[in-house]
Motif scaffolding. Structure first.
Motif, short mmCIF file in Angstrom:
data_model
loop_
_atom_site.label_atom_id
_atom_site.label_comp_id
_atom_site.label_asym_id
_atom_site.label_seq_id
_atom_site.Cartn_x
_atom_site.Cartn_y
_atom_site.Cartn_z
N LYS A 199 0.62 -1.30 0.20
CA LYS A 199 -0.17 -0.14 0.03
C LYS A 199 1.20 1.13 0.36
O LYS A 199 0.32 1.97 -0.78
CB LYS A 199 -0.99 0.37 1.35
N ASN A 200 2.29 1.36 0.57
CA ASN A 200 2.82 2.11 1.01
C ASN A 200 3.87 1.62 1.12
O ASN A 200 4.76 1.40 2.09
CB ASN A 200 2.55 2.98 2.48
N PRO A 201 5.38 2.19 -0.09
CA PRO A 201 6.64 1.47 0.11
C PRO A 201 7.48 2.33 0.95
O PRO A 201 8.40 2.21 1.23
CB PRO A 201 6.46 2.18 -1.26
N THR A 202 6.79 3.48 1.13
CA THR A 202 8.01 4.71 2.38
C THR A 202 7.02 4.72 3.37
O THR A 202 6.92 6.18 4.01
CB THR A 202 8.21 5.89 1.22
N PRO A 203 6.22 3.82 4.18
CA PRO A 203 6.11 4.16 5.33
C PRO A 203 7.02 5.20 6.06
O PRO A 203 7.95 4.57 6.56
CB PRO A 203 5.17 2.33 6.01
N SER A 204 6.35 5.78 7.63
CA SER A 204 7.39 6.58 8.70
C SER A 204 7.51 4.90 9.27
O SER A 204 6.62 4.14 9.38
CB SER A 204 6.20 7.64 8.99
N ARG A 205 8.19 5.63 10.73
CA ARG A 205 8.34 4.39 11.70
C ARG A 205 6.60 4.63 12.15
O ARG A 205 6.90 3.11 13.03
CB ARG A 205 9.32 5.14 12.76
N ALA A 206 6.20 5.66 12.40
CA ALA A 206 4.30 4.83 12.95
C ALA A 206 3.73 4.87 12.33
O ALA A 206 2.92 3.88 12.75
CB ALA A 206 4.47 6.90 13.64
N GLU A 207 4.27 4.40 10.46
CA GLU A 207 3.00 3.91 10.33
C GLU A 207 3.33 2.44 10.27
O GLU A 207 2.62 1.32 9.94
CB GLU A 207 3.41 3.93 9.24
N VAL A 208 4.53 1.99 10.28
CA VAL A 208 5.17 0.37 10.91
C VAL A 208 4.13 0.25 12.16
O VAL A 208 3.87 -1.44 11.78
CB VAL A 208 6.43 0.82 10.58
N ALA A 209 4.53 0.62 13.20
CA ALA A 209 4.11 0.44 14.18
C ALA A 209 2.41 0.75 14.29
O ALA A 209 2.13 -0.87 15.36
CB ALA A 209 4.78 1.66 15.06
N GLU A 210 2.11 1.41 13.84
CA GLU A 210 0.70 0.71 13.75
C GLU A 210 -0.10 -0.19 12.50
O GLU A 210 -0.67 -1.50 13.13
CB GLU A 210 -0.29 2.59 12.53
N ALA A 211 1.01 -0.79 11.54
CA ALA A 211 0.95 -1.97 11.24
C ALA A 211 1.20 -2.95 11.91
O ALA A 211 0.53 -4.25 11.30
CB ALA A 211 1.66 -1.80 9.85
N LEU A 212 2.17 -2.94 12.19
CA LEU A 212 2.58 -4.11 13.57
C LEU A 212 1.92 -4.56 14.78
O LEU A 212 2.26 -5.46 15.63
CB LEU A 212 4.13 -4.43 13.54
N SER A 213 0.71 -3.42 15.11
CA SER A 213 0.11 -3.49 16.48
C SER A 213 -0.52 -4.22 16.02
O SER A 213 -0.47 -5.10 17.83
CB SER A 213 -1.01 -2.25 16.49
N GLY A 214 -0.93 -5.21 15.79
CA GLY A 214 -1.84 -6.50 15.59
C GLY A 214 -0.35 -7.89 16.20
O GLY A 214 -1.08 -8.83 16.54
N ASN A 215 0.56 -7.53 15.71
CA ASN A 215 1.81 -8.45 15.95
C ASN A 215 2.52 -8.54 17.12
O ASN A 215 3.18 -7.85 17.47
CB ASN A 215 2.48 -8.69 14.36
N GLN A 216 2.74 -9.94 18.20
CA GLN A 216 3.26 -10.47 18.80
C GLN A 216 3.96 -10.28 19.16
O GLN A 216 4.49 -11.96 18.39
CB GLN A 216 2.30 -10.78 20.43
N CYS A 217 5.55 -10.71 19.98
CA CYS A 217 6.84 -11.33 19.67
C CYS A 217 7.16 -11.62 20.96
O CYS A 217 7.71 -10.34 21.37
CB CYS A 217 7.73 -10.06 19.01
N ARG A 218 7.59 -12.82 21.53
CA ARG A 218 7.64 -13.06 22.94
C ARG A 218 9.38 -12.82 22.65
O ARG A 218 9.40 -12.45 24.21
CB ARG A 218 7.59 -14.84 23.28
N CYS A 219 9.49 -12.89 22.20
CA CYS A 219 11.23 -12.42 21.94
C CYS A 219 12.29 -10.91 22.03
O CYS A 219 13.35 -10.49 22.07
CB CYS A 219 12.20 -13.32 21.01
N ILE A 220 11.11 -10.68 21.94
CA ILE A 220 11.46 -8.72 22.20
C ILE A 220 12.22 -8.47 20.43
O ILE A 220 13.41 -7.66 20.93
CB ILE A 220 11.95 -8.51 23.36
N SER A 221 12.13 -9.23 19.79
CA SER A 221 12.87 -8.43 18.96
C SER A 221 12.28 -7.04 17.72
O SER A 221 12.37 -6.68 17.10
CB SER A 221 13.11 -10.08 17.15
#
Ligand code: FES
Ligand code: FES
Length: 171
Positions: A128-150
């Motif tokens: 959708k957006n080839p140059t997302p901001s860090r905030a947009e990346v964080a929003e897109a990943l808000s439903g993804n959990q990582c137990r290893c804190i990567s």
């Protein structure tokens, strides 16, 4: 005659009948897409953890949108174009997708269990957006959990891809 659902999965047409006979290509109405991918097609790169839409491990692309495949019924996927982590690399050369390469370069995973879902969520964003901001990346990943804190390395990989895309646009 039983109802059929047909979809494209990683560029290959797959057809299933709806039913309860237990045959490999006959799926019950209530079967989730994540189960079909893993158990019937052996596409085990798609992980299932919570099974409730809360962790993002099962994320795939459906018609170029990132979706949790544990929350989608295969019977509802008629006509859909599905891409899993196995479908990201070039089918002819085997070359990895730029996101996959940057995850390796930036060490953006530890155990790797959540990684396919995170990569597919990012793929959906970058389509959708080839140059997302860090905030947009964080929003897109808000439903993804990582137990290893990567997460920080994941953000670095996403930033690097956005920079590559911006450079390619300006070249
Ligand atoms: S397994 Fe689908 S969101 Fe957690
Ligand atoms: S890298 Fe282990 S759960 Fe994310």
């Amino acid at each position: 005659m039983s109802r059929q659902v047909s979809m494209t999965i990683n560029g290959k047409k797959e057809v299933f009948s709806i039913g309860h006979s237990g045959a490999r290509w006959e799926i019950p109405d209530e079967e989730t897409l994540s189960l079909t991918l893993r158990e019937r097609l052996n596409l085990t790169g798609t992980k299932e953890a919570c099974g409730q839409g809360a962790c993002g491990c099962c994320t795939v692309l459906m018609n170029n949108r990132a979706v949790p495949s544990c929350q989608i019924l295969t019977a509802d996927c008629d006509g859909a174009d599905i891409v899993t982590i196995e479908g990201l690399q070039d089918p002819d050369t085997g070359e990895l997708d730029p996101i996959q390469k940057l995850f390796i370069e930036k060490y953006a995973f530890q155990c790797g269990f959540c990684t396919p879902g995170i990569i597919m969520a990012l793929k959906g964003l970058f389509i959708k957006n080839p140059t997302p901001s860090r905030a947009e990346v964080a929003e897109a990943l808000s439903g993804n959990q990582c137990r290893c804190i990567s997460q920080y390395h994941v953000l670095d990989a996403a930033d690097a891809l956005a920079e590559l895309n911006a450079a390619a646009t300006n070249a």
